[in-house]
Design an enzyme around this catalytic site. Structure first.
Site, mmCIF file in Angstrom:
data_model
loop_
_atom_site.group_PDB
_atom_site.id
_atom_site.type_symbol
_atom_site.label_atom_id
_atom_site.label_comp_id
_atom_site.label_asym_id
_atom_site.label_seq_id
_atom_site.Cartn_x
_atom_site.Cartn_y
_atom_site.Cartn_z
ATOM 1 N N LYS A 1 0.827 -1.210 0.000
ATOM 2 C CA LYS A 1 0.000 0.000 0.000
ATOM 3 C C LYS A 1 0.867 1.268 0.000
ATOM 4 O O LYS A 1 2.035 1.259 0.366
ATOM 5 C CB LYS A 1 -0.928 -0.005 1.221
ATOM 6 C CG LYS A 1 -2.106 -0.991 1.130
ATOM 7 C CD LYS A 1 -3.152 -0.476 0.166
ATOM 8 C CE LYS A 1 -4.359 -1.399 0.051
ATOM 9 N NZ LYS A 1 -5.243 -1.360 1.211
ATOM 10 N N ARG B 1 -5.057 -9.854 3.479
ATOM 11 C CA ARG B 1 -5.223 -9.777 2.019
ATOM 12 C C ARG B 1 -3.869 -9.411 1.425
ATOM 13 O O ARG B 1 -3.338 -8.336 1.683
ATOM 14 C CB ARG B 1 -6.288 -8.743 1.667
ATOM 15 C CG ARG B 1 -6.625 -8.648 0.190
ATOM 16 C CD ARG B 1 -7.761 -7.664 -0.037
ATOM 17 N NE ARG B 1 -8.099 -7.576 -1.448
ATOM 18 C CZ ARG B 1 -7.510 -6.748 -2.314
ATOM 19 N NH1 ARG B 1 -6.542 -5.934 -1.890
ATOM 20 N NH2 ARG B 1 -7.883 -6.713 -3.582
#
Length: 287
Positions: free
Chosen positions: A222, A256
């Site tokens: 991210k 995830r």
């Protein structure tokens, strides 16, 4: 509590790897490497062999880009879900969608989980999950419109906001008829947030865990990791695993991920240190 993901059940101390499978030509991480169906299917086979319990199939990238209507999204994912369901009956199939129309189609094709990354943008998605006995992931986006980037977003307390919104979403799903064992909450790092917000959520993730709802984290590569270390996509694995370790210590249940093996080893090591898991082989000083 026992976690029920569609037709699959897991013990209350199980930690699960959710491997990302993008059916898009423009994903931020793999740049369309699994856009072709056969390439996506190879990815599913690989992560299943690596031990992922869940695959998360997405037909639209989260970032702004070309408009993809529901018909196109279904073309990208529904037939693929059916193929995966037939070939891998023991794999949990999640679909990353915010649209009830798409959710209904993928559940009919065999999906177990609806991963609503946009925090209830389509309020009918919970009704679809209830109708098909599917699990649902309830995320916090601060009310962001799907596929938009945050701009000068402010929270009095981002953790309190994430808890309030995800718990409210979870309770609404339960009222709609989704089994409480099939509801997961997700702080949704970077969605409707800047880097400082995502770092705060990571640091205080134990407060979300304390709600009693199982917590999913989506940390892999991210921007908050990239900005923290000033690294581009493709060079964020070490930072991702550091954030994963902090989340594991706090008690996150589902991860995830792009990298299954590395994440599994990190989570298992943290949980072994924390005393939640036994070493797989402990003979040092004993044999």
């Amino acid at each position: 509590m026992t976690l029920k993901l569609g037709r699959h059940e897991f013990a209350d101390d199980a930690t699960l790897m959710m491997a990302i499978v993008n059916r898009t030509p423009d994903s931020f991480y793999d740049k369309g490497a699994t856009w072709a169906e056969d390439k996506a299917f190879e990815r599913v086979a690989l992560v299943a062999e690596q031990g992922a319990e869940i695959v998360d199939i997405g037909g639209i990238k989260a970032a702004p880009g070309a408009f993809i209507d529901a018909a196109e999204e279904k073309d990208r994912v529904v037939g693929f879900v059916a193929r995966v369901r037939e070939t891998f009956p023991d794999l949990v199939i999640s679909v990353d969608t915010w649209r009830a129309e798409v959710g209904r189609a993928v559940c009919e094709a065999g999906a177990d989980v609806l991963n609503d990354a946009w925090g209830g943008a389509d309020p009918e998605l919970v009704d679809v999950a209830a109708e098909y006995g599917a699990a649902i992931i309830c995320t916090h986006t601060g009310g962001a419109t799907p596929r938009t980037r945050p701009f000068r977003v402010e929270y009095d307390d981002v953790v309190k906001s994430a808890i309030a919104d995800t718990v409210a979403y979870a309770e609404r799903a339960a009222l709609a008829g989704v089994s409480r064992e099939s509801i997961v909450i997700d702080p949704a790092h970077d969605f409707g947030k800047n880097t400082f917000h995502s770092l705060e959520l990571t640091r205080r993730l134990d407060e979300m865990v304390a709600t009693g709802w199982p917590v999913l984290v989506s940390l892999s590569n991210k921007d908050f990791v990239g900005e923290s270390l000033d690294l581009p996509v493709g060079e964020r694995l070490t930072g991702t695993l550091a954030a994963t370790a902090v989340s594991a210590l706090a008690g996150a249940r589902i991860y995830r991920v792009h990298e299954v093996v590395e994440t599994r080893q990190t989570v298992d090591m943290v949980n072994t240190i924390a005393g939640r898991r036994l070493p797989q082989r402990a003979i040092r000083g004993l044999a």
